[in-house]
Design a protein around this motif. Structure first.
Motif, PDB file in Angstrom:
ATOM      1  N   ALA A 113       0.836  -1.209   0.000  1.00 57.67           N
ATOM      2  CA  ALA A 113       0.000   0.000   0.000  1.00 57.67           C
ATOM      3  C   ALA A 113       0.865   1.251   0.000  1.00 57.67           C
ATOM      4  CB  ALA A 113      -0.930  -0.002   1.209  1.00 57.67           C
ATOM      5  N   SER A 114       1.925   1.221   0.774  1.00 59.76           N
ATOM      6  CA  SER A 114       2.818   2.374   0.829  1.00 59.76           C
ATOM      7  C   SER A 114       3.499   2.608  -0.518  1.00 59.76           C
ATOM      8  CB  SER A 114       3.857   2.157   1.930  1.00 59.76           C
ATOM      9  OG  SER A 114       4.649   3.295   2.090  1.00 59.76           O
ATOM     10  N   LEU A 115       3.961   1.542  -1.138  1.00 59.00           N
ATOM     11  CA  LEU A 115       4.616   1.678  -2.442  1.00 59.00           C
ATOM     12  C   LEU A 115       3.638   2.166  -3.511  1.00 59.00           C
ATOM     13  CD1 LEU A 115       6.899  -1.490  -2.395  1.00 59.00           C
ATOM     14  CD2 LEU A 115       7.589   0.904  -2.093  1.00 59.00           C
ATOM     15  N   MET A 116       2.413   1.655  -3.475  1.00 57.29           N
ATOM     16  CA  MET A 116       1.401   2.110  -4.440  1.00 57.29           C
ATOM     17  C   MET A 116       1.029   3.569  -4.196  1.00 57.29           C
ATOM     18  SD  MET A 116      -1.126  -1.131  -5.130  1.00 57.29           S
ATOM     19  CE  MET A 116      -1.393  -1.586  -3.436  1.00 57.29           C
ATOM     20  N   ALA A 117       0.911   3.945  -2.933  1.00 59.61           N
ATOM     21  CA  ALA A 117       0.591   5.338  -2.613  1.00 59.61           C
ATOM     22  C   ALA A 117       1.721   6.261  -3.064  1.00 59.61           C
ATOM     23  CB  ALA A 117       0.341   5.495  -1.113  1.00 59.61           C
ATOM     24  N   TYR A 118       2.955   5.810  -2.893  1.00 61.54           N
ATOM     25  CA  TYR A 118       4.086   6.628  -3.329  1.00 61.54           C
ATOM     26  C   TYR A 118       4.098   6.771  -4.853  1.00 61.54           C
ATOM     27  CZ  TYR A 118       8.737   8.458  -4.033  1.00 61.54           C
ATOM     28  OH  TYR A 118       9.794   9.240  -4.424  1.00 61.54           O
ATOM     29  N   ALA A 119       3.827   5.681  -5.553  1.00 64.22           N
ATOM     30  CA  ALA A 119       3.780   5.743  -7.018  1.00 64.22           C
ATOM     31  C   ALA A 119       2.676   6.694  -7.475  1.00 64.22           C
ATOM     32  CB  ALA A 119       3.560   4.347  -7.600  1.00 64.22           C
ATOM     33  N   ASP A 120       1.531   6.633  -6.820  1.00 67.26           N
ATOM     34  CA  ASP A 120       0.426   7.535  -7.149  1.00 67.26           C
ATOM     35  C   ASP A 120       0.803   8.983  -6.835  1.00 67.26           C
ATOM     36  OD1 ASP A 120      -2.396   7.879  -7.989  1.00 67.26           O
ATOM     37  OD2 ASP A 120      -2.621   8.614  -5.930  1.00 67.26           O
ATOM     38  N   TYR A 121       1.457   9.176  -5.712  1.00 70.70           N
ATOM     39  CA  TYR A 121       1.916  10.513  -5.328  1.00 70.70           C
ATOM     40  C   TYR A 121       2.850  11.083  -6.394  1.00 70.70           C
ATOM     41  CZ  TYR A 121       4.658  14.069  -2.954  1.00 70.70           C
ATOM     42  OH  TYR A 121       5.302  15.232  -2.642  1.00 70.70           O
ATOM     43  N   ARG A 122       3.804  10.264  -6.816  1.00 66.75           N
ATOM     44  CA  ARG A 122       4.770  10.722  -7.827  1.00 66.75           C
ATOM     45  C   ARG A 122       4.079  11.030  -9.155  1.00 66.75           C
ATOM     46  NH1 ARG A 122       9.795  12.117  -7.459  1.00 66.75           N
ATOM     47  NH2 ARG A 122      10.439  10.831  -9.176  1.00 66.75           N
ATOM     48  N   ALA A 123       3.051  10.263  -9.479  1.00 70.85           N
ATOM     49  CA  ALA A 123       2.364  10.448 -10.758  1.00 70.85           C
ATOM     50  C   ALA A 123       1.445  11.666 -10.751  1.00 70.85           C
ATOM     51  CB  ALA A 123       1.559   9.194 -11.097  1.00 70.85           C
ATOM     52  N   ARG A 124       0.848  11.975  -9.587  1.00 68.57           N
ATOM     53  CA  ARG A 124      -0.179  13.017  -9.569  1.00 68.57           C
ATOM     54  C   ARG A 124       0.140  14.245  -8.735  1.00 68.57           C
ATOM     55  NH1 ARG A 124      -5.896  11.195  -8.510  1.00 68.57           N
ATOM     56  NH2 ARG A 124      -5.276   9.510  -7.188  1.00 68.57           N
ATOM     57  N   ALA A 125       0.956  14.104  -7.743  1.00 67.87           N
ATOM     58  CA  ALA A 125       1.180  15.224  -6.819  1.00 67.87           C
ATOM     59  C   ALA A 125       2.000  16.323  -7.476  1.00 67.87           C
ATOM     60  CB  ALA A 125       1.880  14.736  -5.559  1.00 67.87           C
ATOM     61  N   GLN A 126       1.716  17.515  -7.060  1.00 67.17           N
ATOM     62  CA  GLN A 126       2.479  18.671  -7.503  1.00 67.17           C
ATOM     63  C   GLN A 126       3.000  19.377  -6.254  1.00 67.17           C
ATOM     64  OE1 GLN A 126      -0.277  20.823  -9.913  1.00 67.17           O
ATOM     65  NE2 GLN A 126      -0.083  19.404 -11.615  1.00 67.17           N
ATOM     66  N   PRO A 127       4.132  18.885  -5.719  1.00 60.69           N
ATOM     67  CA  PRO A 127       4.647  19.424  -4.458  1.00 60.69           C
ATOM     68  C   PRO A 127       4.847  20.933  -4.461  1.00 60.69           C
ATOM     69  CG  PRO A 127       5.893  17.497  -5.125  1.00 60.69           C
ATOM     70  CD  PRO A 127       4.968  17.843  -6.255  1.00 60.69           C
ATOM     71  N   GLN A 128       5.155  21.499  -5.614  1.00 58.35           N
ATOM     72  CA  GLN A 128       5.388  22.937  -5.656  1.00 58.35           C
ATOM     73  C   GLN A 128       4.119  23.730  -5.362  1.00 58.35           C
ATOM     74  OE1 GLN A 128       5.723  20.826  -8.155  1.00 58.35           O
ATOM     75  NE2 GLN A 128       4.692  21.568  -9.983  1.00 58.35           N
ATOM     76  N   ALA A 129       2.944  23.129  -5.562  1.00 57.36           N
ATOM     77  CA  ALA A 129       1.685  23.828  -5.305  1.00 57.36           C
ATOM     78  C   ALA A 129       1.459  24.036  -3.808  1.00 57.36           C
ATOM     79  CB  ALA A 129       0.523  23.055  -5.910  1.00 57.36           C
ATOM     80  N   ASP A 130       1.840  23.067  -2.993  1.00 55.89           N
ATOM     81  CA  ASP A 130       1.656  23.157  -1.540  1.00 55.89           C
ATOM     82  C   ASP A 130       2.742  22.315  -0.862  1.00 55.89           C
ATOM     83  OD1 ASP A 130       0.777  23.434   1.037  1.00 55.89           O
ATOM     84  OD2 ASP A 130      -1.218  22.605   0.689  1.00 55.89           O
ATOM     85  N   PRO A 131       3.970  22.845  -0.775  1.00 60.16           N
ATOM     86  CA  PRO A 131       5.087  22.052  -0.235  1.00 60.16           C
ATOM     87  C   PRO A 131       4.847  21.454   1.154  1.00 60.16           C
ATOM     88  CG  PRO A 131       5.903  24.050  -1.251  1.00 60.16           C
ATOM     89  CD  PRO A 131       4.396  24.166  -1.222  1.00 60.16           C
ATOM     90  N   PRO A 132       4.271  22.191   2.123  1.00 61.48           N
ATOM     91  CA  PRO A 132       4.053  21.560   3.428  1.00 61.48           C
ATOM     92  C   PRO A 132       3.103  20.361   3.350  1.00 61.48           C
ATOM     93  CG  PRO A 132       3.900  23.942   3.635  1.00 61.48           C
ATOM     94  CD  PRO A 132       3.933  23.626   2.163  1.00 61.48           C
ATOM     95  N   ALA A 133       2.040  20.494   2.577  1.00 64.48           N
ATOM     96  CA  ALA A 133       1.095  19.382   2.439  1.00 64.48           C
ATOM     97  C   ALA A 133       1.762  18.206   1.740  1.00 64.48           C
ATOM     98  CB  ALA A 133      -0.146  19.823   1.677  1.00 64.48           C
ATOM     99  N   ALA A 134       2.578  18.478   0.752  1.00 67.49           N
ATOM    100  CA  ALA A 134       3.270  17.410   0.027  1.00 67.49           C
ATOM    101  C   ALA A 134       4.226  16.662   0.955  1.00 67.49           C
ATOM    102  CB  ALA A 134       4.023  17.980  -1.170  1.00 67.49           C
ATOM    103  N   ARG A 135       4.958  17.394   1.770  1.00 68.17           N
ATOM    104  CA  ARG A 135       5.877  16.746   2.721  1.00 68.17           C
ATOM    105  C   ARG A 135       5.106  15.911   3.735  1.00 68.17           C
ATOM    106  NH1 ARG A 135       8.564  21.722   2.330  1.00 68.17           N
ATOM    107  NH2 ARG A 135       7.582  22.451   4.235  1.00 68.17           N
TER     108      ARG A 135
END
Length: 129
Positions: free
Chosen positions: A35-57
């Motif tokens: 689950a953690s690996l799948m969530a990380y893959a999804d995060y990498r595919a969809r997340a935009q850390p620059q939009a909200d860096p604290p939330a991304a971290r």
């Protein structure tokens, strides 16, 4: 009860102190890793850390923490000692409270202080149960 003392007679274990006395509980912790690996893959595919860096971290912290939960649970369900029980339940409690804080900020749009107070009230209340 000492930290290395065996905890017995729960789940699959019964009175067996062996490492693989709980094969289903022990091996099911692979799901936390997956689950953690799948969530990380999804995060990498969809997340935009620059939009909200604290939330991304914080989201990355939660994803990593799922791995910690799996490891702690595996340790408890194989070693079945007092300290291993803490390795099982403490990471779960931290995840629940951290997610509550995150969700209060993200979805309820509460401020940092109010979200923290909410998490602390829930933590204190859970001690009463």
């Amino acid at each position: 009860m000492g930290a290395w003392e065996q905890v017995g007679c729960y789940c699959e274990r019964g009175l067996d102190p062996g490492f693989w006395a709980e094969p289903l509980n022990a091996t099911s912790n692979i799901a936390f890793l997956a689950a953690s690996l799948m969530a990380y893959a999804d995060y990498r595919a969809r997340a935009q850390p620059q939009a909200d860096p604290p939330a991304a971290r914080f989201l990355l912290f939660l994803i990593l923490w799922v791995m910690v939960i799996g490891a702690g649970s595996f340790v408890f369900h194989t070693l079945a000692t007092v300290w291993a029980r803490l390795a099982d339940v403490i990471p779960i409690a931290i995840f629940v409270l951290a997610y509550l804080f995150f969700a209060a900020r993200r979805f309820l749009r509460l401020g940092t202080q109010l979200s923290l107070i909410l998490a602390l009230v829930v933590a204190a209340g859970s001690q009463l149960l």
